[in-house]
Design a protein around this motif. Sequence first.
Motif, short mmCIF file in Angstrom:
data_model
loop_
_atom_site.label_atom_id
_atom_site.label_comp_id
_atom_site.label_asym_id
_atom_site.label_seq_id
_atom_site.Cartn_x
_atom_site.Cartn_y
_atom_site.Cartn_z
N GLU A 126 0.76 -1.16 -0.17
CA GLU A 126 0.00 -0.05 0.00
C GLU A 126 0.64 1.17 0.08
O GLU A 126 0.56 2.27 -0.75
CB GLU A 126 -0.96 -0.10 1.20
N GLU A 127 1.83 1.36 0.87
CA GLU A 127 2.71 2.27 0.73
C GLU A 127 3.47 2.60 -0.43
O GLU A 127 3.80 3.89 -0.93
CB GLU A 127 3.64 2.44 2.13
N GLU A 179 1.03 3.82 -2.88
CA GLU A 179 0.71 5.42 -2.76
C GLU A 179 1.90 6.53 -2.86
O GLU A 179 1.72 7.46 -3.41
CB GLU A 179 0.44 5.67 -1.02
N ARG A 231 -3.05 -3.62 -7.52
CA ARG A 231 -4.23 -3.47 -6.39
C ARG A 231 -5.37 -3.75 -7.13
O ARG A 231 -5.85 -3.05 -8.08
CB ARG A 231 -4.06 -2.06 -5.90
N GLU A 246 -9.84 -4.15 -5.79
CA GLU A 246 -10.70 -4.47 -4.69
C GLU A 246 -11.71 -5.30 -5.01
O GLU A 246 -12.33 -5.25 -6.18
CB GLU A 246 -11.34 -3.01 -4.31
N VAL A 289 -8.93 -6.14 -0.51
CA VAL A 289 -8.00 -5.91 -1.24
C VAL A 289 -7.03 -6.70 -1.49
O VAL A 289 -6.38 -7.34 -0.59
CB VAL A 289 -7.31 -4.37 -0.69
N TYR A 315 -3.48 -7.86 -3.90
CA TYR A 315 -2.40 -7.27 -4.81
C TYR A 315 -1.74 -8.47 -5.69
O TYR A 315 -1.72 -9.55 -5.31
CB TYR A 315 -1.24 -6.83 -3.86
#
Length: 866
Positions: free
Chosen positions: A201-202, A205, A227, A229, A419, A421
């Motif tokens: 996630e980081e 982002e 990613r 959902e 979520v 990946y």
Amino acid sequence: MQEEYDATTVESHVQDLWNANDAFQVTEDETRPKYYCLCMFPYPSGSLHMGHVRNYTIGDVLSRYKRMQGFNVLQPMGWDAFGLPAENAAIKNNTAPAIWTYQNIDEMREQLQRMGIAYDWSREIATCTPEYYRWEQWFFTQLVKKGLAYKKMATVNWDPVEQTVLANEQVDADGRGWRSGALVERREISQWFLKITQYAEELLEETEKLDGWPDAVRTMQRNWIGRSEGVEFDFALADGELAGESAIRVYTTRPDTVAGVTYMAVAAEHPLTTHVAAHNADIQAFVEECKKSGTSEAAMEKLEKRGMPLGIEAINPVSGERVPVYVANFVLMTYGTGAVMSVPGHDQRDHEFAKKFNLPIKQVVQSTVEAVNVVDTAFTDKTNTVSINSDQFDGLDFEACFKATADFLAKEANGDKKVNYRLRDWGVSRQRYWGCPIPIIYDKDGNAHPVAEEDLPVVLPEDVAFSGVNSPIKEDPNFINTTVPGTNEPGIRETDTFDTFFESSWYYARYACPDANAMLDERANYWLPVDQYIGGVEHAVLHLLYARFFHKLMRDVGLIKSDEPFTRLLTQGMVIAETFYRDDDGKPEYFNARDLDLEYDDKGRISGATLKSDGKPVTVGRIEKMSKSKNNGVDPLEMIDRYGADTVRLFSMSDSPPHQSLEWKDGGVEGMNRFLRRVWREVSRLPAEASQHVFEQADLNDEQKSLRRKTHETIAKVTDDIERRYTFNTAIASMMELFNEASRFDDRSDSGFAVQHEAFSALVRLLSPFTPHIAHEMWSGLGYESALIDEAWPEVDEEALVRDTITLVIQVNGKRRAELAMSANASKEECEAAALAEENVVRNIEGKTVRKVIVVPGKLVNIVAN
RNA sequence: GCCGGAGUGGCGGAAUCGGUAGACGCGCCGGAUUCAAAAUCCGGUUCUGGCAACAGAGUGAGAGUUCAAGUCUCUCCUCCGGCACCA
């Protein structure tokens, strides 16, 4: 200064001078802004190639430019020294990989030094030294303690003849081992992983914030992280529990289509498959078949979609219908839950599978704008749609139906929003010898213990006999047998080594403090992050993602403070060249241009080629990336011998912008050499007293003002091209323009010489990042005492840029009809009047009515008439 | 299949914010120098017509917006790169 330019003499003289003064050694200095410029370090293959030359020249141009701008510049160099080629060479030549590697490093260092790049060699790193890899061993033990490194079963390529694990590169396109030629199998062995997914996630982002990176690389990283959902939920088994489970759990990004599920598919490794296979020989055979194919992408690509019914049914939680369960070779055990719901009406892959096995196709989404026929092809749109045939969800659009179904599944089918990946945890174990030993000891029960800090490094034995493909340390009792940390119990060492991406994930930080008695020290916070990173686009995903991941790991262990390792990134294009070949028996044989006689047509294009040795023709092929296999490489050292490093550097920057591919052309190299010789000659002919003269801008005549304007326009242009645009090719073109104007300038008055001297003084400094050796000599030739590398970058004199007259372009209906010299401060009305009075304009508007006149101040006048 | 990038003279490329298309270099043509050649220097070089002035055409194809489009919008073609059973 001699009148003839001799590159060899100049370059060795200037390089000696730099070396004697340690000119490029740097230390931390809080009084100046720092600039850390880094090129991706090379694998020490033994010889420099043109790709290196291009890469390192870009870095050197930026480094030298920043130094002249007053920055405290760090530019280091080192060796990505572990890796498979050393093992291959060892097998072939019967030498230890260490010896081969260190010899290559020595050779390549010498070759690199001939390019005159401003490296701080005191910081040189080779990743195969225990001084370097001990810290990554230490770091790994920290990660094990933090739970960020763990062990699990994973698939490898197994060569059944050699009885060894193969790297993906050692498996050819047909899925055969490189030495044995045997069909490679998939095999599960226990391996170490780093939890990169915990940072997914980081990483994602911050990809958005990397505005100094090319969009292409950011997109690739985004896609690689992948990613999505969706919802995870259960399909209850229709006839009760099997293998201890009462349901099949699936993950979907399209919960709005659950009503359209007409069958399910599970992976060959799924527990349900294993359960059924135990009593069903056909299924067992199918599973074996799936396991036989290799893991390489090439092998996966060729895989035909195949499946078999398991004879089990599940209940669709929305429609309540019974649906059959298949085992299919395209379902991945490693993504989601290893089982998928299949919606042939709205997923193309499911559609193809349904057609092949005659499974029902049900439409549950309707377009509001076009006709839909799901019998022929899947309908996958998510906009302008409504749900149909879905009971209580009918009439909802995608978003509403997603939410409503997710809520329903949460209540009725253990549903959970989730979520997922595409990114997997990074498998770092390699069953190779020439790499960093993984610092782990196993006790008699097989429990893993990290090696204690005081026992590091675990040194890789370098004096090994390398007989086969297997790693020699795997059979070395001196290496293997040890004691379990903190006990006297006998223990066994891990014999796998790290993926070599491990070393390259943190080397950029180690350069800041190469002698630190810790992984990193405070100096790392002074230099990091790297301000400019330069390398090939082939590292867009793996290396650059791993390095970002490591940076965050090092931050979270408290070693550094920044979040990201590389502020700006430049990915340079390939160096390409013509290929020549003969294809007599289906296996093309490639020839190097130096062994050929080339023929050209009357437009200068290559029209044919013959081999010098036999005089017979060869085929002219495509222009391709320089490579051993295409035999179209040009040896940089040969070029440096012939023209000098400055010419080679200049050409590699001049012919196309750095992110595009560069075609190597002898004519172009000669052109750059010609240019340097001309500049040298003009500078050497400039009278010594030219540097003594001064001038007042106000007293200059038009020609003198014009040359001054060109000088300062060029300074502005080159500065912008290097600093903001990275377009070194246009910077060089504009320097040539300045040279052409300055050398044509023939004014033997005092102020004439002064203006000309100013032009050459600026030109030499602008050239110096590109061609530092010749620039150094010409700088003294111009009468300066100082060393050019200590000079400041030239500044633009705004006064010199002022124009008295401008050229106004006159258009009639958008077509250029005339040019007018106008006073720079002429009003709109004056420009319009002058334009309408111009002879050729009058002719072109004769008999027409002027409807409108558009005046762009300082540029053009467009007269609209009909 | 999805996601990027790119198509401009004989060639590599330039045109940065919608304002002179082809900078700079290569190649080619002509000239000077030379016994000759190489090297060097000077000039020319998008195409068509013209001695020229100039005129017409022109940035992968087709449409559109605009006084003005290589640049913006839409449709299509070709090439290059990345990812590819990701549910």
